[in-house]
Design an enzyme around this catalytic site. Sequence first.
Site, PDB file in Angstrom:
ATOM      1  N   GLY A  46       0.828  -1.197   0.000  1.00 26.49           N
ATOM      2  CA  GLY A  46       0.000   0.000   0.000  1.00 26.49           C
ATOM      3  C   GLY A  46       0.864   1.249   0.000  1.00 26.49           C
ATOM      4  O   GLY A  46       2.040   1.205   0.380  1.00 26.49           O
ATOM      5  N   GLN A  51       3.550   9.776   1.176  1.00 24.36           N
ATOM      6  CA  GLN A  51       4.791   9.001   1.059  1.00 24.36           C
ATOM      7  C   GLN A  51       5.556   9.341  -0.217  1.00 24.36           C
ATOM      8  O   GLN A  51       6.744   9.022  -0.327  1.00 24.36           O
ATOM      9  CB  GLN A  51       4.493   7.502   1.094  1.00 24.36           C
ATOM     10  CG  GLN A  51       4.028   7.010   2.453  1.00 24.36           C
ATOM     11  CD  GLN A  51       3.806   5.520   2.435  1.00 24.36           C
ATOM     12  OE1 GLN A  51       2.745   5.057   2.068  1.00 24.36           O
ATOM     13  NE2 GLN A  51       4.832   4.756   2.812  1.00 24.36           N
ATOM     14  N   CYS A  90       6.607  -0.564   6.700  1.00 31.78           N
ATOM     15  CA  CYS A  90       6.214   0.595   5.892  1.00 31.78           C
ATOM     16  C   CYS A  90       7.353   0.966   4.955  1.00 31.78           C
ATOM     17  O   CYS A  90       8.517   0.969   5.373  1.00 31.78           O
ATOM     18  CB  CYS A  90       5.900   1.761   6.836  1.00 31.78           C
ATOM     19  SG  CYS A  90       5.418   3.266   5.998  1.00 31.78           S
ATOM     20  N   LEU A  91       7.024   1.288   3.712  1.00 34.07           N
ATOM     21  CA  LEU A  91       8.060   1.693   2.747  1.00 34.07           C
ATOM     22  C   LEU A  91       8.801   2.936   3.215  1.00 34.07           C
ATOM     23  O   LEU A  91       9.951   3.149   2.833  1.00 34.07           O
ATOM     24  CB  LEU A  91       7.430   1.951   1.376  1.00 34.07           C
ATOM     25  CG  LEU A  91       6.927   0.717   0.618  1.00 34.07           C
ATOM     26  CD1 LEU A  91       6.223   1.139  -0.666  1.00 34.07           C
ATOM     27  CD2 LEU A  91       8.063  -0.245   0.308  1.00 34.07           C
ATOM     28  N   HIS A 132      -3.471   1.448   8.306  1.00 31.29           N
ATOM     29  CA  HIS A 132      -2.093   1.920   8.165  1.00 31.29           C
ATOM     30  C   HIS A 132      -2.025   3.062   7.136  1.00 31.29           C
ATOM     31  O   HIS A 132      -1.421   4.116   7.396  1.00 31.29           O
ATOM     32  CB  HIS A 132      -1.208   0.740   7.742  1.00 31.29           C
ATOM     33  CG  HIS A 132       0.224   1.086   7.478  1.00 31.29           C
ATOM     34  ND1 HIS A 132       1.263   0.574   8.220  1.00 31.29           N
ATOM     35  CD2 HIS A 132       0.806   1.890   6.533  1.00 31.29           C
ATOM     36  CE1 HIS A 132       2.409   1.059   7.761  1.00 31.29           C
ATOM     37  NE2 HIS A 132       2.162   1.848   6.734  1.00 31.29           N
ATOM     38  N   GLU A 133      -2.642   2.847   5.975  1.00 30.76           N
ATOM     39  CA  GLU A 133      -2.571   3.862   4.910  1.00 30.76           C
ATOM     40  C   GLU A 133      -3.349   5.115   5.288  1.00 30.76           C
ATOM     41  O   GLU A 133      -2.896   6.235   5.027  1.00 30.76           O
ATOM     42  CB  GLU A 133      -3.076   3.306   3.580  1.00 30.76           C
ATOM     43  CG  GLU A 133      -2.288   2.134   3.018  1.00 30.76           C
ATOM     44  CD  GLU A 133      -0.790   2.341   2.988  1.00 30.76           C
ATOM     45  OE1 GLU A 133      -0.331   3.485   2.872  1.00 30.76           O
ATOM     46  OE2 GLU A 133      -0.062   1.340   3.109  1.00 30.76           O
ATOM     47  N   HIS A 136      -1.455   7.487   7.449  1.00 30.81           N
ATOM     48  CA  HIS A 136      -0.483   8.344   6.742  1.00 30.81           C
ATOM     49  C   HIS A 136      -1.098   9.699   6.394  1.00 30.81           C
ATOM     50  O   HIS A 136      -0.395  10.716   6.362  1.00 30.81           O
ATOM     51  CB  HIS A 136      -0.025   7.685   5.438  1.00 30.81           C
ATOM     52  CG  HIS A 136       1.107   6.708   5.601  1.00 30.81           C
ATOM     53  ND1 HIS A 136       2.336   7.079   6.074  1.00 30.81           N
ATOM     54  CD2 HIS A 136       1.194   5.377   5.338  1.00 30.81           C
ATOM     55  CE1 HIS A 136       3.142   6.023   6.083  1.00 30.81           C
ATOM     56  NE2 HIS A 136       2.472   4.973   5.646  1.00 30.81           N
TER      57      HIS A 136
HETATM   58 CO    CO Z   1       3.264   3.047   5.431  1.00 26.98          CO
END
Ligand code: CO
Length: 160
Positions: A46, A51, A90-91, A132-133, A136
Amino acid sequence: MALRSLRFDGDDLLRKKSRPVKEITDSITTLLDDMYDTLKAENGVGLAAPQVGVLRRVVIIKLDDEHELLELINPEIVEARETQEGLEACLSVPGRQGTVERPNFVKVKALNRAGEEFITEGDGYLARALCHELDHLDGVLYIDRATEIHRTGENGDEKI
Ligand code: CO
């Protein structure tokens, strides 16, 4: 195809609140396409617009089926039930993962790229990914909620 640069933990932009999308313009659909290319290149599940440095309420999540993609514009959780505990990464936080408690079921209202409102539901891992997304978009990273965080990598797990 266009890749966007990822923002990483420590970057102030990741801590800001994203603004709602008022009108789905070409720049929003290009953003969605670029986010998809970036997610694929990074082999992630995701991605949220902040991000890639864009403070707009836009999120994508890859579903189990490789070809199915959830695109969420202005998403809002309208229902959450039960809890689950599990690992998250997480990226924007490379080399770490942590245990986070999340709802086990969520219902989310959002717009698609045609500007139509829809409701999507997820349980288990999808509920986790949605939470989670969406976090952000409010400047929250999973590491803020994690009960433990550890390093991942070739040398095995190391608690930090
Ligand atoms: Co993330």
